[in-house]
Scaffold this motif. Structure first.
Motif, PDB file in Angstrom:
ATOM      1  N   LEU A   1       0.834  -1.194   0.000  1.00 29.46           N
ATOM      2  CA  LEU A   1       0.000   0.000   0.000  1.00 29.46           C
ATOM      3  C   LEU A   1       0.873   1.249   0.000  1.00 29.46           C
ATOM      4  CD1 LEU A   1      -2.835   1.297   0.232  1.00 29.46           C
ATOM      5  CD2 LEU A   1      -2.574   1.162   2.729  1.00 29.46           C
ATOM      6  N   PHE A   2       0.594   2.162  -0.926  1.00 29.74           N
ATOM      7  CA  PHE A   2       1.324   3.423  -1.011  1.00 29.74           C
ATOM      8  C   PHE A   2       0.311   4.557  -0.891  1.00 29.74           C
ATOM      9  CE2 PHE A   2       3.484   0.159  -3.434  1.00 29.74           C
ATOM     10  CZ  PHE A   2       4.798   0.229  -2.960  1.00 29.74           C
ATOM     11  N   GLU A   3       0.398   5.345   0.185  1.00 27.19           N
ATOM     12  CA  GLU A   3      -0.580   6.389   0.470  1.00 27.19           C
ATOM     13  C   GLU A   3      -0.084   7.745  -0.021  1.00 27.19           C
ATOM     14  OE1 GLU A   3      -2.049   6.386   4.510  1.00 27.19           O
ATOM     15  OE2 GLU A   3      -1.585   4.247   4.727  1.00 27.19           O
ATOM     16  N   VAL A   4      -0.984   8.510  -0.641  1.00 23.17           N
ATOM     17  CA  VAL A   4      -0.667   9.857  -1.120  1.00 23.17           C
ATOM     18  C   VAL A   4      -1.813  10.790  -0.768  1.00 23.17           C
ATOM     19  CG1 VAL A   4       0.849   9.147  -3.014  1.00 23.17           C
ATOM     20  CG2 VAL A   4      -1.624   9.281  -3.400  1.00 23.17           C
TER      21      VAL A   4
ATOM     22  N   VAL B   1      -3.560  14.822  -1.954  1.00 21.54           N
ATOM     23  CA  VAL B   1      -3.512  16.016  -2.799  1.00 21.54           C
ATOM     24  C   VAL B   1      -3.068  17.229  -1.997  1.00 21.54           C
ATOM     25  CG1 VAL B   1      -5.220  15.207  -4.458  1.00 21.54           C
ATOM     26  CG2 VAL B   1      -5.977  16.421  -2.397  1.00 21.54           C
ATOM     27  N   ASN B   2      -3.166  17.163  -0.671  1.00 15.26           N
ATOM     28  CA  ASN B   2      -2.738  18.268   0.177  1.00 15.26           C
ATOM     29  C   ASN B   2      -1.226  18.312   0.342  1.00 15.26           C
ATOM     30  OD1 ASN B   2      -5.431  19.086   0.669  1.00 15.26           O
ATOM     31  ND2 ASN B   2      -5.637  17.560   2.299  1.00 15.26           N
ATOM     32  N   GLN B   3      -0.549  17.268  -0.133  1.00 15.54           N
ATOM     33  CA  GLN B   3       0.911  17.209  -0.082  1.00 15.54           C
ATOM     34  C   GLN B   3       1.443  16.869  -1.476  1.00 15.54           C
ATOM     35  OE1 GLN B   3       1.111  14.204   3.086  1.00 15.54           O
ATOM     36  NE2 GLN B   3       1.821  15.789   4.495  1.00 15.54           N
ATOM     37  N   PRO B   4       1.353  17.821  -2.406  1.00 14.45           N
ATOM     38  CA  PRO B   4       1.704  17.537  -3.803  1.00 14.45           C
ATOM     39  C   PRO B   4       3.148  17.112  -4.009  1.00 14.45           C
ATOM     40  CG  PRO B   4       1.378  19.897  -3.436  1.00 14.45           C
ATOM     41  CD  PRO B   4       0.911  19.200  -2.215  1.00 14.45           C
ATOM     42  N   GLN B   5       4.075  17.675  -3.228  1.00 17.64           N
ATOM     43  CA  GLN B   5       5.481  17.312  -3.395  1.00 17.64           C
ATOM     44  C   GLN B   5       5.717  15.857  -3.020  1.00 17.64           C
ATOM     45  OE1 GLN B   5       7.737  19.164  -4.856  1.00 17.64           O
ATOM     46  NE2 GLN B   5       9.283  17.545  -4.678  1.00 17.64           N
ATOM     47  N   GLN B   6       5.132  15.443  -1.895  1.00 18.20           N
ATOM     48  CA  GLN B   6       5.260  14.042  -1.474  1.00 18.20           C
ATOM     49  C   GLN B   6       4.549  13.111  -2.448  1.00 18.20           C
ATOM     50  OE1 GLN B   6       4.702  16.622   0.412  1.00 18.20           O
ATOM     51  NE2 GLN B   6       5.486  16.395   2.506  1.00 18.20           N
ATOM     52  N   TYR B   7       3.443  13.599  -3.017  1.00 24.96           N
ATOM     53  CA  TYR B   7       2.687  12.826  -4.017  1.00 24.96           C
ATOM     54  C   TYR B   7       3.597  12.508  -5.211  1.00 24.96           C
ATOM     55  CZ  TYR B   7      -1.831  11.478  -6.217  1.00 24.96           C
ATOM     56  OH  TYR B   7      -2.886  10.791  -6.781  1.00 24.96           O
TER      57      TYR B   7
ATOM     58  N   GLN C   1       6.885  12.636  -5.331  1.00 20.92           N
ATOM     59  CA  GLN C   1       8.011  11.803  -4.903  1.00 20.92           C
ATOM     60  C   GLN C   1       7.609  10.336  -4.799  1.00 20.92           C
ATOM     61  OE1 GLN C   1       9.282  13.642  -1.249  1.00 20.92           O
ATOM     62  NE2 GLN C   1      10.373  15.324  -2.298  1.00 20.92           N
ATOM     63  N   GLN C   2       6.366  10.099  -4.365  1.00 20.92           N
ATOM     64  CA  GLN C   2       5.889   8.711  -4.271  1.00 20.92           C
ATOM     65  C   GLN C   2       5.775   8.087  -5.660  1.00 20.92           C
ATOM     66  OE1 GLN C   2       4.677   6.524  -1.190  1.00 20.92           O
ATOM     67  NE2 GLN C   2       5.737   5.654  -2.936  1.00 20.92           N
ATOM     68  N   LEU C   3       5.255   8.838  -6.630  1.00 23.26           N
ATOM     69  CA  LEU C   3       5.188   8.325  -8.002  1.00 23.26           C
ATOM     70  C   LEU C   3       6.577   8.032  -8.550  1.00 23.26           C
ATOM     71  CD1 LEU C   3       2.398  10.597  -9.588  1.00 23.26           C
ATOM     72  CD2 LEU C   3       2.212   8.175  -8.991  1.00 23.26           C
ATOM     73  N   HIS C   4       7.516   8.906  -8.255  1.00 23.43           N
ATOM     74  CA  HIS C   4       8.887   8.698  -8.714  1.00 23.43           C
ATOM     75  C   HIS C   4       9.483   7.449  -8.074  1.00 23.43           C
ATOM     76  CE1 HIS C   4      13.062   9.553  -9.794  1.00 23.43           C
ATOM     77  NE2 HIS C   4      12.593  10.449 -10.652  1.00 23.43           N
ATOM     78  N   GLU C   5       9.194   7.244  -6.795  1.00 24.36           N
ATOM     79  CA  GLU C   5       9.693   6.050  -6.102  1.00 24.36           C
ATOM     80  C   GLU C   5       9.060   4.787  -6.680  1.00 24.36           C
ATOM     81  OE1 GLU C   5      11.570   3.532  -3.280  1.00 24.36           O
ATOM     82  OE2 GLU C   5      12.038   5.475  -4.168  1.00 24.36           O
TER      83      GLU C   5
END
Length: 421
Positions: A354-357, A359-365, A367-371
């Motif tokens: 499970l990978f949680e993202v 919209v209130n944290q676009p930068q982390q969002y 980074q998660q896609l990149h990971e």
């Protein structure tokens, strides 16, 4: 038992309500019960239809066409908006919120009278032992309430979503209608643990049972795609709570190969959003599919996406999304854009990756896609089967058996009461 099963959404529709009523009615029929399903018979604009889907020959399916009541809410909505425009104002309300003022209970109540007539006619040849009503639409519950009273047979309501306890919005009108109908009902079936607790507190003397939706298929192979990271999503978007804006805005920034497959209604608003973010080569839109074909497409994806918007202030997500159950059964990695609540808690318990993202944290969002892209390149996004506990709790046979047990319990109770009387 002779069972009258009222399910507005039934095959050949492809939505969640249709799949649930199909599973339960077929199980009941194959268990030796006589099942008569009453369904909406018009060409339906609310869900995709596949006329190739055949209903089980053991189930007597009766299509009942609703009255055309669209004028009851369409014209008042138009007039309401025109009054603002005459003053050179723009209405602050969404069209749907304006229309709700003129829906009475909901916009499907035109099904009530024609279905009552068809059911009473059928009852002359088939005397029902129990009445089942699948909701929403919640106006269908009125059919069960009246028939249960007229024919003196038990009523079981199957709330696929909560009504007065709705997760995402406040509807103060719902409680009185719900209370009136539940006074006639002998049992209430709900699809989430949170709904079970809420309704048990509201109606402590009522038989409340938890029977969630099940998974239908297990995706037994990994992606055949090897040249681009592919994310799959099944379902529709309403443009408000379930909005693709979050994921699309992130996909537009990706500087690595990525693809998003969307299986569901192809709406003009979605196509406009795709053009706006210049994702024509990234997002592939596929119309709604029967469950078998749907799962074949999802099997080709490297990971699966699930999304819910934020609920109204003071409300929490108490609805367990069916796609979450299917996703977990697939064993595939899951990308979740979800608020705290029932669905996210379920995924945290049963999902193997499970990978949680947010919209209130676009930068982390991003980074998660990149990971995820890095993990995909290193072949670390693999199919991992969930626990045996999950399979035993959410199999269609087990849950159909649980649903059948509710019907047997209420009929046995009513029989005992008649003997006592």
């Amino acid at each position: 038992m002779n069972i009258f099963y009222f399910s507005y959404f039934s095959p050949p529709l492809l939505n969640v309500g249709a799949n649930r009523s199909r599973r339960f009615s077929e199980y009941l029929a194959h268990s030796g019960h006589n099942v008569v399903v009453f369904r909406e018979g018009r060409s339906h604009r609310f869900a995709h239809i596949n006329q190739a889907i055949k209903t089980d020959t053991m189930v007597d399916s009766i299509a009942v066409a609703s009255w055309d009541i669209d004028w009851c809410w369409k014209w008042p909505t138009i007039i309401h908006k025109q009054c603002y425009r005459l003053r050179h104002w723009r209405s602050p309300e969404r069209d749907g919120d304006i229309a709700k003022r003129y829906w009475l209970m909901d916009l499907h109540w035109g099904w009530i009278v024609p279905t009552l007539k068809a059911a009473m006619k059928k009852s002359r040849t088939v005397k029902p032992d129990v009445i089942v009503v699948s909701c929403p639409p919640f106006s269908s519950a009125l059919i069960g309430m009246y028939l249960s009273h007229w024919l003196k047979v038990p009523l079981v309501l199957d709330f696929r979503d909560a009504w007065s306890q709705a997760s995402y919005f406040v509807d103060n009108k719902a409680f009185n209608n719900e209370k009136r109908i539940l006074e006639q009902a002998d049992a209430l079936v709900v699809t989430s643990a949170a709904d079970h607790d809420a309704y048990q507190k509201l109606y402590p003397d009522k038989l409340i049972r938890y029977v969630p939706n099940s998974y239908d298929y297990i995706l037994d192979h990994v992606s055949d795609n090897h040249d681009v990271l592919t994310i799959g999503y099944s379902g529709t978007w309403d443009g408000f709570r379930r909005s693709a804006k979050g994921i699309f805005s992130q996909l537009a920034q990706c500087d690595f190969p990525i693809r998003f497959i969307n299986i569901g209604d192809i709406q003009p608003e979605m196509m406009s959003l795709i053009h706006e973010h210049q994702l024509d080569d990234v997002v592939k839109m596929i119309a709604s599919q029967p469950k078998a074909q749907l799962n074949e497409i999802l099997a080709q994806c490297d990971m699966l996406f699930i999304q819910k918007g934020m609920p109204d202030e003071g409300k929490t997500d108490t609805h367990l999304a069916t796609k979450a159950i299917d996703y977990v059964a697939s064993g595939k990695p899951i990308l979740a854009e979800l608020p705290e609540g029932e669905t996210l808690s379920f995924l945290r318990k049963y999902a193997t990756q499970l990978f949680e993202v947010s919209v209130n944290q676009p930068q982390q969002y991003y980074q998660q896609l990149h990971e995820l892209y890095r993990l995909w390149k290193e072949n670390q996004l693999q199919v991992i089967s969930p626990s045996s506990e999950f399979y035993s709790c959410y199999s269609c046979e087990k849950l159909a058996h649980d649903f059948t047990q509710v019907l047997e319990d209420v009929t046995a109770y009513k029989f005992a009461e008649r003997i006592k009387t």
